[in-house]
Design a protein around this motif. Structure first.
Motif, PDB file in Angstrom:
ATOM      1  N   SER A 221       0.852  -1.201   0.000  1.00 49.31           N
ATOM      2  CA  SER A 221       0.000   0.000   0.000  1.00 49.31           C
ATOM      3  C   SER A 221       0.885   1.247   0.000  1.00 49.31           C
ATOM      4  O   SER A 221       1.883   1.291   0.724  1.00 49.31           O
ATOM      5  N   PRO A 222       0.549   2.254  -0.797  1.00 46.15           N
ATOM      6  CA  PRO A 222       1.404   3.440  -0.902  1.00 46.15           C
ATOM      7  C   PRO A 222       1.540   4.182   0.434  1.00 46.15           C
ATOM      8  O   PRO A 222       0.593   4.253   1.217  1.00 46.15           O
ATOM      9  N   TYR A 223       2.738   4.704   0.643  1.00 44.27           N
ATOM     10  CA  TYR A 223       3.058   5.421   1.878  1.00 44.27           C
ATOM     11  C   TYR A 223       3.961   6.574   1.485  1.00 44.27           C
ATOM     12  O   TYR A 223       5.119   6.385   1.132  1.00 44.27           O
ATOM     13  N   LEU A 224       3.409   7.779   1.486  1.00 48.00           N
ATOM     14  CA  LEU A 224       4.148   8.953   1.034  1.00 48.00           C
ATOM     15  C   LEU A 224       4.378   9.928   2.187  1.00 48.00           C
ATOM     16  O   LEU A 224       3.450  10.234   2.944  1.00 48.00           O
ATOM     17  N   THR A 250       7.900  12.279  -1.076  1.00 47.42           N
ATOM     18  CA  THR A 250       8.457  11.101  -1.731  1.00 47.42           C
ATOM     19  C   THR A 250       7.754   9.841  -1.258  1.00 47.42           C
ATOM     20  O   THR A 250       7.368   9.743  -0.089  1.00 47.42           O
ATOM     21  N   ILE A 251       7.552   8.897  -2.171  1.00 48.86           N
ATOM     22  CA  ILE A 251       6.894   7.636  -1.827  1.00 48.86           C
ATOM     23  C   ILE A 251       7.925   6.667  -1.269  1.00 48.86           C
ATOM     24  O   ILE A 251       8.959   6.412  -1.888  1.00 48.86           O
ATOM     25  N   LEU A 256       1.297   5.212  -6.695  1.00 49.04           N
ATOM     26  CA  LEU A 256       0.125   6.096  -6.716  1.00 49.04           C
ATOM     27  C   LEU A 256      -0.227   6.431  -8.161  1.00 49.04           C
ATOM     28  O   LEU A 256       0.657   6.626  -8.998  1.00 49.04           O
ATOM     29  N   CYS A 257      -1.529   6.505  -8.448  1.00 47.81           N
ATOM     30  CA  CYS A 257      -2.007   6.797  -9.801  1.00 47.81           C
ATOM     31  C   CYS A 257      -3.006   7.943  -9.764  1.00 47.81           C
ATOM     32  O   CYS A 257      -3.680   8.181  -8.744  1.00 47.81           O
ATOM     33  N   ILE A 258      -3.130   8.643 -10.874  1.00 48.37           N
ATOM     34  CA  ILE A 258      -4.122   9.709 -10.999  1.00 48.37           C
ATOM     35  C   ILE A 258      -5.524   9.105 -10.855  1.00 48.37           C
ATOM     36  O   ILE A 258      -5.820   8.034 -11.381  1.00 48.37           O
ATOM     37  N   GLY A 259      -6.392   9.809 -10.107  1.00 53.20           N
ATOM     38  CA  GLY A 259      -7.768   9.367  -9.919  1.00 53.20           C
ATOM     39  C   GLY A 259      -7.994   8.542  -8.663  1.00 53.20           C
ATOM     40  O   GLY A 259      -9.144   8.266  -8.310  1.00 53.20           O
ATOM     41  N   GLU A 260      -6.920   8.146  -7.973  1.00 54.06           N
ATOM     42  CA  GLU A 260      -7.073   7.340  -6.764  1.00 54.06           C
ATOM     43  C   GLU A 260      -7.553   8.186  -5.586  1.00 54.06           C
ATOM     44  O   GLU A 260      -7.193   9.361  -5.456  1.00 54.06           O
ATOM     45  N   LYS A 261      -8.332   7.549  -4.717  1.00 54.30           N
ATOM     46  CA  LYS A 261      -8.761   8.197  -3.482  1.00 54.30           C
ATOM     47  C   LYS A 261      -7.676   8.010  -2.431  1.00 54.30           C
ATOM     48  O   LYS A 261      -7.158   6.910  -2.252  1.00 54.30           O
ATOM     49  N   GLN A 324       3.035  15.364   7.383  1.00 56.13           N
ATOM     50  CA  GLN A 324       1.941  14.402   7.454  1.00 56.13           C
ATOM     51  C   GLN A 324       2.197  13.221   6.506  1.00 56.13           C
ATOM     52  O   GLN A 324       3.140  13.233   5.712  1.00 56.13           O
ATOM     53  N   ILE A 325       1.354  12.209   6.608  1.00 58.46           N
ATOM     54  CA  ILE A 325       1.511  10.977   5.843  1.00 58.46           C
ATOM     55  C   ILE A 325       0.335  10.809   4.887  1.00 58.46           C
ATOM     56  O   ILE A 325      -0.806  11.076   5.250  1.00 58.46           O
ATOM     57  N   LEU A 326       0.620  10.359   3.667  1.00 58.85           N
ATOM     58  CA  LEU A 326      -0.417  10.172   2.652  1.00 58.85           C
ATOM     59  C   LEU A 326      -0.428   8.713   2.202  1.00 58.85           C
ATOM     60  O   LEU A 326       0.620   8.084   2.038  1.00 58.85           O
ATOM     61  N   GLY A 327      -1.628   8.194   2.001  1.00 59.90           N
ATOM     62  CA  GLY A 327      -1.768   6.822   1.514  1.00 59.90           C
ATOM     63  C   GLY A 327      -3.207   6.520   1.165  1.00 59.90           C
ATOM     64  O   GLY A 327      -4.079   7.404   1.176  1.00 59.90           O
ATOM     65  N   HIS A 328      -3.471   5.262   0.844  1.00 53.82           N
ATOM     66  CA  HIS A 328      -4.846   4.842   0.578  1.00 53.82           C
ATOM     67  C   HIS A 328      -5.652   4.851   1.876  1.00 53.82           C
ATOM     68  O   HIS A 328      -5.086   4.743   2.979  1.00 53.82           O
TER      69      HIS A 328
END
Length: 434
Positions: A221-224, A250-251, A256-261, A324-328
């Motif tokens: 799972s992505p973790y940015l 940075t991931i 990560l793809c365009i359009g993902e929540k 902060q942290i970004l992901g699904h």
């Protein structure tokens, strides 16, 4: 497939670290053509204050008989076509694509530098040949990258054009004595002049040969890690043309793809009338992806990425979401307000020119600054037992158990690095579900 990706996106993050005015930003400009000192207050003071970013592609001549190091060349990230070799006039091939993280060297900006180490795969330690070694932040920065387990370290002896041969050799011996017995004792020391680009081709060749491609986890799972956030709308922009906030980072893993929540934690922090903290994680959509001026459809780990979102731009302006942290959704770690840390202190205080600066033991109710990944927070010592302390944080953080942290103490009006620790457990914060 991978070769097609690195044409557009950098795949390795390299930090430039070292004492103030030793030539870090000048080196990045020499390798990338990008001036990382951009903000008004940075230009007025001629120092790096915020983390600077620039990408560089390194090419090598296709002709196997073309002699080195002149067969190597660097260019900015936006170049699409292969350059021509200056020696044999053959086409060149792209070998690596680096993102450079230009860290501030001033003592009062140590927290910013520590946040930068969280996204580095390696580092270039710049040491000026016209000053004695080590300078205060030279030793402090080297200790910081050691805490973060960075192994890809090169030492650059800069400004050799300003000193005599005897002075350069004397400074070289000082550097060797400085790293003697340390984890980086066998690191290469490369004499350069960033201003005049002396030995720049040799540096490029060593970057190709010495800086190894780090392990990446594409299937997770992505973790940015968010290190910058912006409002790109100009003053007076009409409502119909407003764009959402932009995040930079940075991931670490995933794609990560365009359009993902996506979800951002801890998100917006508020307080109730009783003083209780409530976290509201931000949920949004990825509208665009870019690496410098290169538009992307998807991004992989490595390199500095810009993410266009539908977030209210007032929430992203002025780096408000930095740290902060970004992901699904539902894939990110918990949010903590209290953490239990196993810690170790350094033998002596770094970053101060005075000798024999002993570090006192941590005391109850003492306020420390902790750096966890890309974020920093104040922490009050609530409990202490042997090498375990409980810290009450000034602001909620999103992190994993087992993460390494840097510990700093306020000494002589500045935060000084005193040790490191590992998060063993913590009290999770139950955030708002709205």
């Amino acid at each position: 497939m991978f070769k097609k990706i690195i044409i557009h996106q950098a795949n390795i993050n390299l930090g430039t670290i070292g004492h103030v005015a030793h030539g870090k930003s000048t080196l990045v400009r020499a390798l990338t053509g990008v001036q990382t000192v951009r903000f008004k207050n940075e230009l007025e003071r001629n120092i790096t204050i915020k983390l600077g970013y620039a990408n560089s592609k390194i090419f090598k001549c296709k002709n196997v008989h073309c002699p080195g190091p002149g067969c190597f060349k660097s260019s900015g990230s936006e170049r699409r076509k292969s350059p021509i070799c200056d020696q044999c006039h053959n086409k060149m091939i792209l070998l690596k694509h680096f993102s450079f993280i230009d860290c501030p060297g001033h003592e009062i900006l140590m927290a910013t530098m520590l946040n930068g180490t969280s996204i580095m795969d390696g580092a270039l330690l710049i040491i000026a040949a016209n000053e004695t070694c080590p300078q205060p932040q030279t030793s402090e920065h080297l200790a910081a990258v050691k805490i973060m387990n960075l192994k890809n370290i090169l030492i650059l002896q800069n400004k050799v054009d300003l000193v005599s041969k005897e002075k350069a050799l004397s400074n070289y011996r000082e550097i060797k004595n400085f790293i003697k017995g340390s984890f980086y004792e066998k690191s290469l020391i490369i004499p350069i002049s960033a201003q005049r680009k002396i030995n720049s081709e040799i540096l490029l060749e060593i970057l190709i040969r010495q800086i190894k491609f780090p392990s990446r986890f594409f299937g997770k799972s992505p973790y940015l890690l968010i290190v910058r956030s912006f409002d790109i709308n100009k003053p007076g922009c009409k409502v119909d043309f407003l764009q959402g906030g932009v995040l930079g980072g940075t991931i670490v893993k995933g794609i990560l793809c365009i359009g993902e929540k996506i979800e951002i934690r801890p998100g917006i922090t508020t307080k109730t009338k009783k003083g209780e903290i409530i976290c509201h994680p931000i949920k949004t959509l990825i509208c665009s992806l870019s690496a410098e001026k290169n538009a992307l459809k998807y991004v992989i780990p490595g390199g500095l990425i810009g993410i266009g979102t539908k977030i209210d731009p007032t929430l992203t302006q002025g780096d408000r979401l930095s740290g902060q942290i970004l992901g699904h959704k539902k894939s990110l770690p918990g949010i903590f307000v209290n953490i239990f840390v196993f810690y170790k202190l350094f033998k002596r205080l770094l970053g101060i020119s005075k000798s024999n600066q002993n570090i006192h033991l941590i005391e109850l109710n003492e306020i420390l600054m902790i750096n966890i990944g890309n974020t920093s927070a104040g922490g009050k010592v609530l409990k202490k037992k042997e090498n375990i302390i409980e810290l009450s944080l000034t602001n909620p953080i999103c992190c994993n158990l087992g993460d390494k942290i840097a510990l700093s103490r306020r000494i002589e009006k500045h935060w000084r690095l005193i040790g490191w620790g590992i998060i063993k457990k913590g009290k999770k914060f139950f955030h708002s579900k709205n």
